[in-house]
Design a protein around this motif. Structure first.
Motif, PDB file in Angstrom:
ATOM      1  N   UNK A 179       0.582   2.714   2.852  1.00  0.00           N
ATOM      2  CA  UNK A 179       2.006   2.713   3.191  1.00  0.00           C
ATOM      3  C   UNK A 179       2.723   1.444   2.761  1.00  0.00           C
ATOM      4  N   UNK A 180       2.023   0.302   2.744  1.00  0.00           N
ATOM      5  CA  UNK A 180       2.700  -0.943   2.353  1.00  0.00           C
ATOM      6  C   UNK A 180       3.017  -0.932   0.857  1.00  0.00           C
ATOM      7  N   UNK A 181       2.099  -0.416   0.044  1.00  0.00           N
ATOM      8  CA  UNK A 181       2.390  -0.342  -1.385  1.00  0.00           C
ATOM      9  C   UNK A 181       3.532   0.625  -1.660  1.00  0.00           C
ATOM     10  N   UNK A 182       3.613   1.699  -0.890  1.00  0.00           N
ATOM     11  CA  UNK A 182       4.736   2.623  -1.038  1.00  0.00           C
ATOM     12  C   UNK A 182       6.043   1.926  -0.673  1.00  0.00           C
ATOM     13  N   UNK A 183       6.011   1.138   0.387  1.00  0.00           N
ATOM     14  CA  UNK A 183       7.180   0.358   0.786  1.00  0.00           C
ATOM     15  C   UNK A 183       7.595  -0.592  -0.335  1.00  0.00           C
ATOM     16  N   UNK A 184       6.629  -1.274  -0.937  1.00  0.00           N
ATOM     17  CA  UNK A 184       6.942  -2.270  -1.963  1.00  0.00           C
ATOM     18  C   UNK A 184       7.451  -1.641  -3.251  1.00  0.00           C
ATOM     19  N   UNK A 185       6.903  -0.492  -3.615  1.00  0.00           N
ATOM     20  CA  UNK A 185       7.201   0.064  -4.940  1.00  0.00           C
ATOM     21  C   UNK A 185       8.232   1.188  -4.929  1.00  0.00           C
ATOM     22  N   UNK A 186       8.292   1.956  -3.840  1.00  0.00           N
ATOM     23  CA  UNK A 186       9.192   3.119  -3.828  1.00  0.00           C
ATOM     24  C   UNK A 186      10.513   2.848  -3.135  1.00  0.00           C
ATOM     25  N   UNK A 187      10.557   1.821  -2.300  1.00  0.00           N
ATOM     26  CA  UNK A 187      11.816   1.437  -1.685  1.00  0.00           C
ATOM     27  C   UNK A 187      12.188   2.236  -0.463  1.00  0.00           C
ATOM     28  N   UNK A 188      13.430   2.043  -0.044  1.00  0.00           N
ATOM     29  CA  UNK A 188      13.921   2.579   1.214  1.00  0.00           C
ATOM     30  C   UNK A 188      13.907   4.106   1.255  1.00  0.00           C
ATOM     31  N   UNK A 189      14.167   4.757   0.124  1.00  0.00           N
ATOM     32  CA  UNK A 189      14.249   6.208   0.126  1.00  0.00           C
ATOM     33  C   UNK A 189      12.977   6.871   0.587  1.00  0.00           C
ATOM     34  N   UNK A 190      11.845   6.381   0.115  1.00  0.00           N
ATOM     35  CA  UNK A 190      10.564   6.993   0.455  1.00  0.00           C
ATOM     36  C   UNK A 190       9.968   6.439   1.731  1.00  0.00           C
TER      37      UNK A 190
END
Length: 456
Positions: free
Chosen positions: A332-343
């Motif tokens: 989830x942290x990598x998703x936060x870092x790379x995909x941004x607020x939308x995801x």
């Protein structure tokens, strides 16, 4: 690209990397990629996508390991597999009827898939490598959030001065405690005391070391902070706090982001939920459950069966609605870092992960660290399985250089001044006051079992 598609693509990429590593000694890379592509093709065109990465992994693993047939996965595939057209027209061939049938099939899929998740097997540890001349090789299995620390050349050098070299393998903390074969390791280093206690009980080990800790935190974005502040969920400040009691009220009511008053920032038709890992395998989700159970139990640590049963409906809502979840907080942290607020508008992480990402220049303007109120300290606890593992526990606890480096990686070692100096310039809470204890080992296990059952 839609948010759900982005999430699925990221999950498939992580799955590919994981299986390439797992089968690197037994299958050419192209065979692994072909197995994944063929598995994914079986689910093309299906509207319910949340569990597709899980099913793809099951099908691909079955193809790569034909002798280890997985009945549950096969059942799940049957639910999604295309059916031949019926020979006679359906009764009531209306759009609403069709939607109801699709939703019913999706519900059945969820029930089957979650059973398969409960028996997920961890990847095998990598083969041991020889230590450099004069150094003793010590192998450990650790929570993923500590990998950067152990891979730091300064840590490697500091350990070498004591005649040791560490080789580590990452896994979810509950995986370490429940399903990893610890016979291949000299020490186990999960991210919480309850997980360590389970290992100690199973192996009749009394020794343990707790060289550092990290509070649970929530990685979010300033627009989300601004949106949740009027709703009373966030208390703004130099370091924002997420009021867990108010947050749980929104969760119980199945509140969607789009339902928040005057929401033009993030008007998304999905429930307000913090993204977490899988509570059945990961310590961070278990720590989150500890916080939520305390708040749901009228700000008291849960004790006894009546209290456990009373809080379980609320706890289940925190996890079941997320769909596919990762086994470690790196997901989830990598998703936060790379995909941004939308995801990923809200991601549960360890404070140390945010510090690490800041040092690497991965934290962009507008990214904010908040703390649940209350929060818990995840006490990283090392359990020595052999004498060489005991040596590592003593070094991490007592060596001043290693303690300094732990602070530099965002871990709290009990020395507030050292931590403040090492993390200067990063907006962190210097001292944490609103901290609660985790439930007892047995209570936490009961709650986790209850959440697992709720998936069905």
């Amino acid at each position: 690209m839609a948010v759900d598609t982005v999430r699925e693509e990221k999950a498939i990429r992580r799955l590919t990397e994981r299986l390439l590593e797992t089968y690197r000694d037994t299958h050419p890379a192209e065979h692994v990629q072909t197995a994944i592509e063929e598995a994914r093709a079986r689910f093309a065109g299906h509207s319910v996508r949340e569990f597709v990465p899980v099913l793809v992994e099951r099908v691909a693993r079955r193809a790569l390991e034909p002798d280890s047939a997985q009945v549950v996965a096969a059942a799940a595939i049957d639910v999604l597999a295309p059916r031949p057209a019926p020979s006679e027209p359906r009764a009531l061939p209306l759009p609403n009827r069709r939607n109801a049938l699709l939703l019913g099939g999706a519900a059945a899929l969820v029930a089957v898939v979650v059973v398969s998740l409960a028996v997920r097997q961890p990847d095998s540890p990598p083969p041991a490598t020889a230590a450099a001349p004069g150094l003793t090789l010590v192998r450990g299995v650790v929570g993923s959030e500590k990998m950067a620390f152990f891979q730091d050349q300064r840590v490697i050098d500091a350990l070498a001065t004591h005649g040791v070299r560490i080789e580590v393998h990452a896994a979810g903390s509950r995986q370490i405690a429940t399903s990893i074969d610890l016979g291949a390791y000299d020490f186990a280093f999960p991210s919480s005391a309850p997980a360590a206690e389970r290992i100690q009980r199973a192996r009749n080990i009394t020794t343990k070391y707790t060289p550092f800790s990290s509070p649970m935190a929530i990685a979010t974005f300033q627009p989300i902070i601004d949106l949740l502040t009027p709703a009373g969920v966030v208390k703004p400040g130099a370091v924002p706090a997420v009021d867990m009691a108010r947050y749980l009220r929104l969760v119980r009511a199945d509140t969607e982001w789009a339902q928040l008053p005057d929401n033009t920032t993030y008007p998304v038709r999905k429930n307000i939920l913090v993204s977490t890992t899988d509570p059945r395998t990961s310590n961070s989700a278990a720590m989150y459950l500890s916080i939520a159970s305390f708040v749901a139990n009228d700000n008291a640590i849960v004790q006894g069966t009546p209290a456990e049963q009373a809080v379980l409906p609320t706890l289940a809502k925190l996890f079941v609605g997320q769909g596919y979840t990762e086994t470690t907080t790196d997901g989830p942290f990598q998703e936060y870092l790379t995909s941004g607020m939308g995801a990923c508008p809200l991601a549960l992480i360890y404070e140390a992960q945010f510090v690490e990402a800041t040092a690497k220049g991965q934290i962009a303007p507008g990214m904010v660290l908040a703390y649940p109120s209350p929060t818990v300290l995840s006490k990283h606890t090392l359990v020595p399985l052999r004498e060489s593992g005991d040596t590592i526990g003593r070094l991490l606890t007592g060596d001043p250089v290693l303690r300094e480096l732990a602070a530099a990686h965002g871990f709290r070692t009990g020395d507030a001044a050292r931590f403040a100096a090492a993390t200067r310039g990063i907006p962190l809470a210097p001292e944490l006051v609103d901290v609660v204890e985790t439930p007892t080992y047995d209570t936490l296990e009961h709650l986790l079992d209850g959440v697992t059952e709720s998936y069905n």
